[in-house]
Motif scaffolding. Sequence first.
Motif, PDB file in Angstrom:
ATOM      1  N   ASP A   1      19.086   8.040  21.090  1.00  0.00           N
ATOM      2  CA  ASP A   1      19.074   9.130  22.399  1.00  0.00           C
ATOM      3  C   ASP A   1      19.290   8.467  23.359  1.00  0.00           C
ATOM      4  O   ASP A   1      19.350   7.634  24.044  1.00  0.00           O
ATOM      5  N   ASN A   2      21.295   9.556  24.208  1.00  0.00           N
ATOM      6  CA  ASN A   2      21.362   9.249  25.329  1.00  0.00           C
ATOM      7  C   ASN A   2      20.552   9.123  26.937  1.00  0.00           C
ATOM      8  O   ASN A   2      20.729   8.299  27.674  1.00  0.00           O
ATOM      9  N   GLY A   3      19.679   9.784  26.564  1.00  0.00           N
ATOM     10  CA  GLY A   3      18.771   9.692  28.294  1.00  0.00           C
ATOM     11  C   GLY A   3      18.387   8.484  27.766  1.00  0.00           C
ATOM     12  O   GLY A   3      18.591   7.771  28.749  1.00  0.00           O
ATOM     13  N   LEU A   4      17.117   7.969  26.494  1.00  0.00           N
ATOM     14  CA  LEU A   4      16.902   7.131  26.372  1.00  0.00           C
ATOM     15  C   LEU A   4      17.191   5.590  26.912  1.00  0.00           C
ATOM     16  O   LEU A   4      16.628   5.042  27.253  1.00  0.00           O
ATOM     17  N   ARG A   5      19.432   5.026  26.065  1.00  0.00           N
ATOM     18  CA  ARG A   5      19.649   4.081  26.238  1.00  0.00           C
ATOM     19  C   ARG A   5      19.708   4.322  27.891  1.00  0.00           C
ATOM     20  O   ARG A   5      19.473   3.258  28.831  1.00  0.00           O
ATOM     21  N   ALA A   6      20.085   5.408  29.092  1.00  0.00           N
ATOM     22  CA  ALA A   6      20.002   5.603  30.081  1.00  0.00           C
ATOM     23  C   ALA A   6      18.801   5.143  30.749  1.00  0.00           C
ATOM     24  O   ALA A   6      19.141   4.282  31.944  1.00  0.00           O
TER      25      ALA A   6
END
Length: 395
Positions: free
Chosen positions: A315-320
């Motif tokens: 998940d890109n949100g988690l990554r960010a």
Amino acid sequence: FPERYHGQLFMANIHEHAVLVDRLERSGSGFIGRHGETFLDANNAQWIGFSMEIGPAGDVYVLDWHDADICGKSVANKETGRVFRITPKESAAKEWPGRYDDIKAMRDAELVALQTSESAWHARRARVVLQGRAAAGELDERTHRRLRRLLRSADNPDHRLRALWGLHISGGLKRVQLTQLLDDADEHIRAWAIQLLCEDMSPPHGAMTKFVELALNDPSPVVRLYLASALQRIGHEDRWPIAKGLLTHAADADDHNLPKMLWFAIEPMVATDPERALALVGAGQLPILQNYAARRAVHADGLEAVLVAAGAAEDNGLRARLLNGALDGIGGRKKVPAPEQWTAVYAKLAKAEDKAVTDAAQRLAQRFGDSSATVAMLNKVSDKGADIGDRQRAI
């Protein structure tokens, strides 16, 4: 020190020399106070109200610090403090037999009966007397039975809570009975059972098992708040499964209490086991804790664990959030040594189809001394067509 009364909060404001009213509205796990009217203005600039209590007749008592200097380093006047009583010309308080009797002289049965009184003051004072008698070994043997009967049968939830508190402070509840109350239909009874079970910081095994179930399935944010608070009274190893359940409630992400209360319990666990803590918050539904955990892990020499978790996340949100947490943890430090696995992780993150991820990864690369990242930032500063915020961040 405010005093609650029928959904209103009476509070002295020391700078306004006044008593104000806030109106309480239920919101998620707690309440939000809305400004009400000014209840009282003092006619003396040295009137400094700072504690309020409702008395036995329904009057309001206010302690007055009474000083001309409330922000200095010393107390200018140590002998001028006063107590004020605020009372209407015609009181709306209901009269009932025994209202002005000496509570300490009442029989135990009368003290139990006061737990159903409309006067919260009388109910509280009666419990204090019961507590004193229990400590002195002078409690009537029938008192606990009467309180248990009230706890079981009362329709009024306030009366049930008063019975519960009375039983607890007078030694009338066994831990198995408190554990049974975790299945009660009333959310406040369940919540208080959690708190009382954890007062000695060693809840029984049966309660711990039930805590895990409640954390995952209880529909009440109030119960979840009490569980999050109780975690700080439970050993670290026992916190993990309870915290895991609490983190599954996406509806709590915007609650004004729950994410932070849960963070207070999780924070020391991040320092001792960063990988496990990052996996815990990464699988949860409270985004702010993902950023917090990454930042705290960096402070605990867990920078590589954060970067590996970001690289493995889908998940890109988690990554960010993990990457920005790492940047928060690094703070103003420059030329931080790159962790061993950074090259492989960066190669993956740089290809992400999310600007928040690629920007955060580039900023980290620059912190690690990557000259190509620095050149890219300089180019962004010079690009007059780029977003102004991006150019400022590059500077």
